[in-house]
Design an enzyme around this catalytic site. Structure first.
Site, PDB file in Angstrom:
ATOM      1  N   ASN A  44       0.862  -1.190   0.000  1.00 13.15           N
ATOM      2  CA  ASN A  44       0.000   0.000   0.000  1.00 13.15           C
ATOM      3  C   ASN A  44       0.893   1.232   0.000  1.00 13.15           C
ATOM      4  O   ASN A  44       1.540   1.527   1.006  1.00 13.15           O
ATOM      5  CB  ASN A  44      -0.884  -0.047   1.263  1.00 13.15           C
ATOM      6  CG  ASN A  44      -1.660   1.241   1.478  1.00 13.15           C
ATOM      7  OD1 ASN A  44      -1.778   2.067   0.577  1.00 13.15           O
ATOM      8  ND2 ASN A  44      -2.197   1.407   2.684  1.00 13.15           N
ATOM      9  N   TRP A  45       0.916   1.921  -1.138  1.00  9.58           N
ATOM     10  CA  TRP A  45       1.827   3.070  -1.259  1.00  9.58           C
ATOM     11  C   TRP A  45       1.254   4.347  -0.633  1.00  9.58           C
ATOM     12  O   TRP A  45       1.920   5.383  -0.624  1.00  9.58           O
ATOM     13  CB  TRP A  45       2.167   3.316  -2.741  1.00  9.58           C
ATOM     14  CG  TRP A  45       3.025   2.239  -3.355  1.00  9.58           C
ATOM     15  CD1 TRP A  45       3.457   1.085  -2.754  1.00  9.58           C
ATOM     16  CD2 TRP A  45       3.560   2.219  -4.683  1.00  9.58           C
ATOM     17  NE1 TRP A  45       4.225   0.352  -3.629  1.00  9.58           N
ATOM     18  CE2 TRP A  45       4.306   1.024  -4.834  1.00  9.58           C
ATOM     19  CE3 TRP A  45       3.478   3.090  -5.782  1.00  9.58           C
ATOM     20  CZ2 TRP A  45       4.966   0.686  -6.017  1.00  9.58           C
ATOM     21  CZ3 TRP A  45       4.136   2.750  -6.964  1.00  9.58           C
ATOM     22  CH2 TRP A  45       4.868   1.568  -7.070  1.00  9.58           C
ATOM     23  N   HIS A  70      -9.310   0.756   5.116  1.00  5.89           N
ATOM     24  CA  HIS A  70      -8.025   0.915   5.822  1.00  5.89           C
ATOM     25  C   HIS A  70      -8.242   1.803   7.047  1.00  5.89           C
ATOM     26  O   HIS A  70      -9.057   2.732   7.015  1.00  5.89           O
ATOM     27  CB  HIS A  70      -6.998   1.540   4.870  1.00  5.89           C
ATOM     28  CG  HIS A  70      -5.607   1.517   5.403  1.00  5.89           C
ATOM     29  ND1 HIS A  70      -5.154   2.435   6.327  1.00  5.89           N
ATOM     30  CD2 HIS A  70      -4.574   0.672   5.174  1.00  5.89           C
ATOM     31  CE1 HIS A  70      -3.897   2.156   6.624  1.00  5.89           C
ATOM     32  NE2 HIS A  70      -3.518   1.091   5.947  1.00  5.89           N
ATOM     33  N   GLU A  79      -6.657   4.182   8.207  1.00  7.41           N
ATOM     34  CA  GLU A  79      -6.479   5.625   7.956  1.00  7.41           C
ATOM     35  C   GLU A  79      -7.734   6.218   7.326  1.00  7.41           C
ATOM     36  O   GLU A  79      -8.075   7.380   7.579  1.00  7.41           O
ATOM     37  CB  GLU A  79      -5.235   5.851   7.062  1.00  7.41           C
ATOM     38  CG  GLU A  79      -3.955   5.621   7.856  1.00  7.41           C
ATOM     39  CD  GLU A  79      -2.760   5.172   7.032  1.00  7.41           C
ATOM     40  OE1 GLU A  79      -2.796   5.281   5.792  1.00  7.41           O
ATOM     41  OE2 GLU A  79      -1.786   4.700   7.646  1.00  7.41           O
ATOM     42  N   GLU A 105      -5.108  -5.516  10.571  1.00 11.46           N
ATOM     43  CA  GLU A 105      -4.105  -4.483  10.803  1.00 11.46           C
ATOM     44  C   GLU A 105      -4.375  -3.813  12.146  1.00 11.46           C
ATOM     45  O   GLU A 105      -5.201  -2.887  12.223  1.00 11.46           O
ATOM     46  CB  GLU A 105      -4.174  -3.430   9.696  1.00 11.46           C
ATOM     47  CG  GLU A 105      -3.897  -3.993   8.321  1.00 11.46           C
ATOM     48  CD  GLU A 105      -3.276  -2.953   7.403  1.00 11.46           C
ATOM     49  OE1 GLU A 105      -2.280  -3.274   6.772  1.00 11.46           O
ATOM     50  OE2 GLU A 105      -3.768  -1.813   7.348  1.00 11.46           O
ATOM     51  N   GLY A 160       2.650   1.777  10.869  1.00  5.79           N
ATOM     52  CA  GLY A 160       3.592   2.883  10.733  1.00  5.79           C
ATOM     53  C   GLY A 160       4.288   3.261  12.028  1.00  5.79           C
ATOM     54  O   GLY A 160       4.919   4.310  12.113  1.00  5.79           O
ATOM     55  N   SER A 190       3.729  -2.648  10.240  1.00  4.33           N
ATOM     56  CA  SER A 190       5.189  -2.665  10.359  1.00  4.33           C
ATOM     57  C   SER A 190       5.822  -3.985   9.924  1.00  4.33           C
ATOM     58  O   SER A 190       6.754  -4.478  10.566  1.00  4.33           O
ATOM     59  CB  SER A 190       5.601  -2.278  11.784  1.00  4.33           C
ATOM     60  OG  SER A 190       5.105  -0.992  12.115  1.00  4.33           O
ATOM     61  N   GLY A 195       2.851  -1.331   4.308  1.00  2.00           N
ATOM     62  CA  GLY A 195       2.806   0.095   4.000  1.00  2.00           C
ATOM     63  C   GLY A 195       4.203   0.616   3.714  1.00  2.00           C
ATOM     64  O   GLY A 195       4.735   0.481   2.614  1.00  2.00           O
ATOM     65  N   GLY A 196       4.821   1.206   4.732  1.00  2.23           N
ATOM     66  CA  GLY A 196       6.112   1.878   4.582  1.00  2.23           C
ATOM     67  C   GLY A 196       7.149   1.057   3.825  1.00  2.23           C
ATOM     68  O   GLY A 196       7.841   1.579   2.929  1.00  2.23           O
TER      69      GLY A 196
HETATM   70  C1  PEP Z   1      -0.572  -0.159   6.049  1.00  2.09           C
HETATM   71  O1  PEP Z   1      -0.588   0.996   5.702  1.00  2.09           O
HETATM   72  O2  PEP Z   1      -1.457  -0.929   5.664  1.00  2.09           O
HETATM   73  C2  PEP Z   1       0.515  -0.600   6.907  1.00  2.09           C
HETATM   74  C3  PEP Z   1       0.453  -1.784   7.447  1.00  2.09           C
HETATM   75  O3  PEP Z   1       1.560   0.283   7.109  1.00  2.09           O
HETATM   76  P1  PEP Z   1       3.003  -0.047   7.740  1.00  2.09           P
HETATM   77  O4  PEP Z   1       3.501  -1.320   7.057  1.00  2.09           O
HETATM   78  O5  PEP Z   1       3.838   1.136   7.390  1.00  2.09           O
HETATM   79  O6  PEP Z   1       2.824  -0.242   9.194  1.00  2.09           O
END
Ligand code: PEP
Length: 255
Positions: free
Chosen positions: A11-12, A97, A99, A169, A175, A215, A236-237
Protein backbone atom coordinates in the site's frame (compact mmCIF):
# COMPACT_ATOMS: atom_id res chain seq x y z
CA UNK A 1 -1.96 -22.99 5.70
CA UNK A 2 -4.34 -25.32 3.82
CA UNK A 3 -4.15 -24.43 0.12
CA UNK A 4 -4.26 -20.70 0.39
CA UNK A 5 -1.81 -18.99 -1.95
CA UNK A 6 0.08 -16.26 -0.09
CA UNK A 7 -0.56 -12.67 -1.08
CA UNK A 8 1.99 -9.92 -0.41
CA UNK A 9 0.39 -6.52 -0.99
CA UNK A 10 1.99 -3.08 -0.94
CA UNK A 11 0.00 0.00 0.00
CA UNK A 12 1.83 3.07 -1.26
CA UNK A 13 -0.61 5.44 0.48
CA UNK A 14 -0.20 9.11 -0.55
CA UNK A 15 3.37 8.70 -1.74
CA UNK A 16 4.92 8.98 -5.20
CA UNK A 17 4.23 11.19 -8.19
CA UNK A 18 3.46 9.47 -11.50
CA UNK A 19 7.09 9.35 -12.59
CA UNK A 20 8.26 8.12 -9.19
CA UNK A 21 5.58 5.43 -9.21
CA UNK A 22 6.58 4.25 -12.68
CA UNK A 23 10.27 4.10 -11.70
CA UNK A 24 9.45 2.18 -8.52
CA UNK A 25 7.25 -0.29 -10.39
CA UNK A 26 9.89 -0.84 -13.10
CA UNK A 27 12.53 -1.52 -10.46
CA UNK A 28 10.22 -3.92 -8.64
CA UNK A 29 9.39 -5.81 -11.84
CA UNK A 30 13.12 -6.38 -12.39
CA UNK A 31 13.54 -7.68 -8.85
CA UNK A 32 10.57 -10.02 -8.69
CA UNK A 33 9.75 -10.90 -12.28
CA UNK A 34 11.28 -14.33 -12.12
CA UNK A 35 9.40 -14.91 -8.93
CA UNK A 36 7.76 -16.55 -6.73
CA UNK A 37 5.12 -18.75 -5.43
CA UNK A 38 3.01 -15.92 -4.07
CA UNK A 39 0.55 -13.38 -5.43
CA UNK A 40 1.91 -9.84 -5.42
CA UNK A 41 -0.11 -6.64 -5.49
CA UNK A 42 0.88 -2.99 -5.37
CA UNK A 43 -1.55 -0.14 -4.72
CA UNK A 44 -0.18 3.20 -5.98
CA UNK A 45 -2.16 6.44 -5.67
CA UNK A 46 -5.08 6.82 -8.12
CA UNK A 47 -3.12 9.26 -10.29
CA UNK A 48 -0.46 6.69 -11.14
CA UNK A 49 -2.66 3.62 -11.64
CA UNK A 50 -2.90 3.64 -15.43
CA UNK A 51 0.82 4.21 -15.96
CA UNK A 52 1.84 1.61 -13.39
CA UNK A 53 -0.62 -0.79 -15.00
CA UNK A 54 1.39 -0.59 -18.24
CA UNK A 55 4.57 -1.39 -16.32
CA UNK A 56 3.24 -4.47 -14.50
CA UNK A 57 1.17 -5.89 -17.37
CA UNK A 58 2.23 -9.47 -18.08
CA UNK A 59 4.30 -9.76 -14.89
CA UNK A 60 3.48 -11.55 -11.64
CA UNK A 61 2.54 -8.20 -10.06
CA UNK A 62 -1.11 -7.18 -9.94
CA UNK A 63 -2.45 -3.69 -9.53
CA UNK A 64 -4.68 -2.54 -6.69
CA UNK A 65 -6.36 0.71 -5.65
CA UNK A 66 -6.44 2.13 -2.14
CA UNK A 67 -10.14 2.99 -2.09
CA UNK A 68 -13.23 3.29 -4.27
CA UNK A 69 -16.73 4.73 -4.21
CA UNK A 70 -19.65 2.35 -4.50
CA UNK A 71 -21.76 4.14 -7.12
CA UNK A 72 -21.25 3.35 -10.81
CA UNK A 73 -21.08 7.01 -11.85
CA UNK A 74 -22.64 10.35 -11.06
CA UNK A 75 -22.20 13.71 -9.39
CA UNK A 76 -19.78 12.58 -6.66
CA UNK A 77 -16.94 15.07 -6.94
CA UNK A 78 -13.57 13.59 -6.08
CA UNK A 79 -14.68 9.98 -6.03
CA UNK A 80 -13.59 7.03 -8.19
CA UNK A 81 -15.92 4.22 -9.27
CA UNK A 82 -15.18 0.48 -9.47
CA UNK A 83 -15.40 0.44 -13.28
CA UNK A 84 -12.91 3.32 -13.46
CA UNK A 85 -10.48 1.23 -11.42
CA UNK A 86 -11.04 -1.78 -13.66
CA UNK A 87 -10.44 0.37 -16.74
CA UNK A 88 -7.17 1.61 -15.19
CA UNK A 89 -6.01 -2.01 -14.84
CA UNK A 90 -6.87 -2.78 -11.21
CA UNK A 91 -7.57 -6.27 -9.99
CA UNK A 92 -7.67 -5.54 -6.25
CA UNK A 93 -8.98 -2.73 -4.07
CA UNK A 94 -8.12 -2.00 -0.43
CA UNK A 95 -11.26 -1.16 1.56
CA UNK A 96 -11.68 0.24 5.04
CA UNK A 97 -8.03 0.92 5.82
CA UNK A 98 -7.75 2.30 9.34
CA UNK A 99 -6.48 5.63 7.96
CA UNK A 100 -9.72 5.91 5.95
CA UNK A 101 -11.73 5.02 9.04
CA UNK A 102 -9.76 7.43 11.25
CA UNK A 103 -9.36 10.49 8.98
CA UNK A 104 -12.17 10.18 6.42
CA UNK A 105 -15.11 8.93 8.44
CA UNK A 106 -15.28 5.49 6.88
CA UNK A 107 -17.62 3.18 8.79
CA UNK A 108 -18.49 -0.50 8.70
CA UNK A 109 -21.57 0.50 6.68
CA UNK A 110 -19.56 2.29 3.99
CA UNK A 111 -17.09 -0.60 4.00
CA UNK A 112 -20.00 -2.96 3.38
CA UNK A 113 -21.17 -0.95 0.36
CA UNK A 114 -17.65 -0.75 -1.01
CA UNK A 115 -17.06 -4.49 -0.65
CA UNK A 116 -20.35 -5.12 -2.42
CA UNK A 117 -19.59 -2.82 -5.34
CA UNK A 118 -16.08 -4.22 -5.73
CA UNK A 119 -17.40 -7.77 -5.93
CA UNK A 120 -20.10 -6.71 -8.40
CA UNK A 121 -17.35 -5.31 -10.60
CA UNK A 122 -15.04 -8.31 -10.28
CA UNK A 123 -12.49 -6.46 -8.18
CA UNK A 124 -10.93 -8.43 -5.33
CA UNK A 125 -11.67 -6.59 -2.07
CA UNK A 126 -8.99 -6.45 0.60
CA UNK A 127 -11.12 -5.55 3.61
CA UNK A 128 -9.12 -4.10 6.50
CA UNK A 129 -10.05 -4.63 10.13
CA UNK A 130 -8.17 -3.92 13.34
CA UNK A 131 -8.39 -2.68 16.88
CA UNK A 132 -6.88 0.48 18.35
CA UNK A 133 -4.33 0.43 21.15
CA UNK A 134 -6.99 1.51 23.64
CA UNK A 135 -9.37 -1.23 22.52
CA UNK A 136 -6.63 -3.82 22.95
CA UNK A 137 -5.81 -2.51 26.43
CA UNK A 138 -9.49 -2.74 27.35
CA UNK A 139 -9.61 -6.35 26.13
CA UNK A 140 -12.01 -5.40 23.37
CA UNK A 141 -9.96 -6.74 20.47
CA UNK A 142 -12.20 -9.68 19.65
CA UNK A 143 -15.49 -7.83 20.07
CA UNK A 144 -14.26 -4.97 17.86
CA UNK A 145 -13.11 -7.37 15.16
CA UNK A 146 -16.26 -9.45 15.37
CA UNK A 147 -18.33 -6.32 14.77
CA UNK A 148 -16.15 -5.08 11.92
CA UNK A 149 -16.32 -8.44 10.12
CA UNK A 150 -20.04 -9.02 10.69
CA UNK A 151 -21.07 -5.49 9.70
CA UNK A 152 -18.60 -5.26 6.85
CA UNK A 153 -19.87 -8.51 5.37
CA UNK A 154 -23.54 -8.21 6.24
CA UNK A 155 -25.91 -9.41 3.53
CA UNK A 156 -23.35 -11.43 1.57
CA UNK A 157 -23.70 -15.06 0.65
CA UNK A 158 -20.97 -17.65 0.73
CA UNK A 159 -20.68 -17.37 -3.07
CA UNK A 160 -20.24 -13.59 -3.04
CA UNK A 161 -17.18 -13.82 -0.84
CA UNK A 162 -15.09 -16.37 -2.74
CA UNK A 163 -12.41 -13.85 -3.68
CA UNK A 164 -12.51 -11.78 -0.48
CA UNK A 165 -9.23 -11.03 1.25
CA UNK A 166 -9.19 -9.79 4.85
CA UNK A 167 -6.29 -7.75 6.23
CA UNK A 168 -5.86 -7.72 9.99
CA UNK A 169 -4.11 -4.48 10.80
CA UNK A 170 -3.88 -3.60 14.49
CA UNK A 171 -4.03 0.19 14.37
CA UNK A 172 -1.31 0.46 17.01
CA UNK A 173 1.11 -1.37 14.72
CA UNK A 174 0.63 0.68 11.55
CA UNK A 175 3.59 2.88 10.73
CA UNK A 176 4.74 2.75 14.34
CA UNK A 177 7.48 0.14 14.12
CA UNK A 178 5.53 -1.93 16.65
CA UNK A 179 4.58 -5.32 15.26
CA UNK A 180 2.12 -7.71 16.81
CA UNK A 181 4.01 -10.76 18.00
CA UNK A 182 3.55 -13.78 15.82
CA UNK A 183 1.44 -15.33 18.56
CA UNK A 184 -0.78 -12.25 18.77
CA UNK A 185 -1.21 -12.26 14.99
CA UNK A 186 -1.98 -15.98 14.87
CA UNK A 187 -4.47 -15.68 17.74
CA UNK A 188 -6.41 -12.95 15.96
CA UNK A 189 -6.23 -14.60 12.53
CA UNK A 190 -7.59 -17.81 14.03
CA UNK A 191 -10.38 -15.83 15.68
CA UNK A 192 -11.23 -14.16 12.35
CA UNK A 193 -11.29 -17.50 10.56
CA UNK A 194 -13.61 -18.92 13.22
CA UNK A 195 -15.88 -15.88 12.85
CA UNK A 196 -15.97 -16.48 9.09
CA UNK A 197 -16.73 -20.14 9.69
CA UNK A 198 -19.63 -19.37 12.01
CA UNK A 199 -21.13 -16.90 9.55
CA UNK A 200 -20.29 -18.39 6.15
CA UNK A 201 -19.29 -22.00 6.71
CA UNK A 202 -16.14 -24.00 6.94
CA UNK A 203 -15.31 -24.19 3.22
CA UNK A 204 -15.25 -20.43 2.76
CA UNK A 205 -13.45 -19.81 6.05
CA UNK A 206 -10.70 -22.20 4.99
CA UNK A 207 -10.27 -20.58 1.60
CA UNK A 208 -10.24 -16.87 2.54
CA UNK A 209 -6.80 -15.30 2.76
CA UNK A 210 -6.15 -13.31 5.92
CA UNK A 211 -3.20 -10.94 5.65
CA UNK A 212 -1.33 -9.36 8.53
CA UNK A 213 -0.44 -5.67 8.32
CA UNK A 214 1.48 -3.42 10.69
CA UNK A 215 5.19 -2.66 10.36
CA UNK A 216 5.93 -5.75 8.28
CA UNK A 217 9.59 -5.77 7.24
CA UNK A 218 12.04 -8.22 5.67
CA UNK A 219 13.18 -9.19 9.17
CA UNK A 220 9.78 -10.25 10.51
CA UNK A 221 7.96 -11.61 7.44
CA UNK A 222 9.41 -15.13 7.66
CA UNK A 223 8.26 -15.62 11.23
CA UNK A 224 4.82 -14.12 10.54
CA UNK A 225 4.35 -16.36 7.51
CA UNK A 226 5.19 -19.43 9.58
CA UNK A 227 1.88 -19.01 11.42
CA UNK A 228 -0.81 -21.34 10.14
CA UNK A 229 -3.52 -18.68 9.72
CA UNK A 230 -1.32 -15.90 8.33
CA UNK A 231 -1.69 -15.98 4.55
CA UNK A 232 0.29 -12.93 3.54
CA UNK A 233 0.96 -9.32 4.39
CA UNK A 234 -0.34 -5.85 3.69
CA UNK A 235 2.76 -3.69 3.74
CA UNK A 236 2.81 0.10 4.00
CA UNK A 237 6.11 1.88 4.58
CA UNK A 238 8.31 -1.03 3.55
CA UNK A 239 6.53 -1.35 0.19
CA UNK A 240 7.77 2.05 -0.99
CA UNK A 241 11.30 0.84 -1.59
CA UNK A 242 11.50 -1.89 -4.26
CA UNK A 243 14.57 -3.58 -2.77
CA UNK A 244 12.92 -3.85 0.64
CA UNK A 245 9.54 -4.90 -0.72
CA UNK A 246 11.08 -7.53 -2.99
CA UNK A 247 12.77 -9.10 0.05
CA UNK A 248 9.37 -9.38 1.70
CA UNK A 249 7.85 -10.84 -1.48
CA UNK A 250 10.67 -13.37 -1.68
CA UNK A 251 10.38 -14.47 1.94
CA UNK A 252 10.22 -18.10 0.82
CA UNK A 253 13.85 -17.93 -0.31
CA UNK A 254 14.81 -17.53 3.33
CA UNK A 255 12.72 -20.31 4.81
C1 PEP B 1 -0.57 -0.16 6.05
O1 PEP B 1 -0.59 1.00 5.70
O2 PEP B 1 -1.46 -0.93 5.66
C2 PEP B 1 0.52 -0.60 6.91
C3 PEP B 1 0.45 -1.78 7.45
O3 PEP B 1 1.56 0.28 7.11
P1 PEP B 1 3.00 -0.05 7.74
O4 PEP B 1 3.50 -1.32 7.06
O5 PEP B 1 3.84 1.14 7.39
O6 PEP B 1 2.82 -0.24 9.19
Amino acid sequence: MDNRRPLIAGNWKMFKTCSEAVETAKHLVKLVSTSVDVDVMIAPPFTALAQVSDVVKGTCISLGAQNLYWEAEGAYTGEISPSMLVSAGCRYVIIGHSERRQYFGETDESVNKKVKSSINNSLIPVMCVGESEKERELNETFSVLDKQVKNGLEGFSHDDLKTLVIAYEPVWAIGTGKTATTDQAQEVHKFLRTTLEINFGNMLAKSIRILYGGSVKPNNIVELMSMSDVDGALVGGASLDPETFSKIVQFQNRT
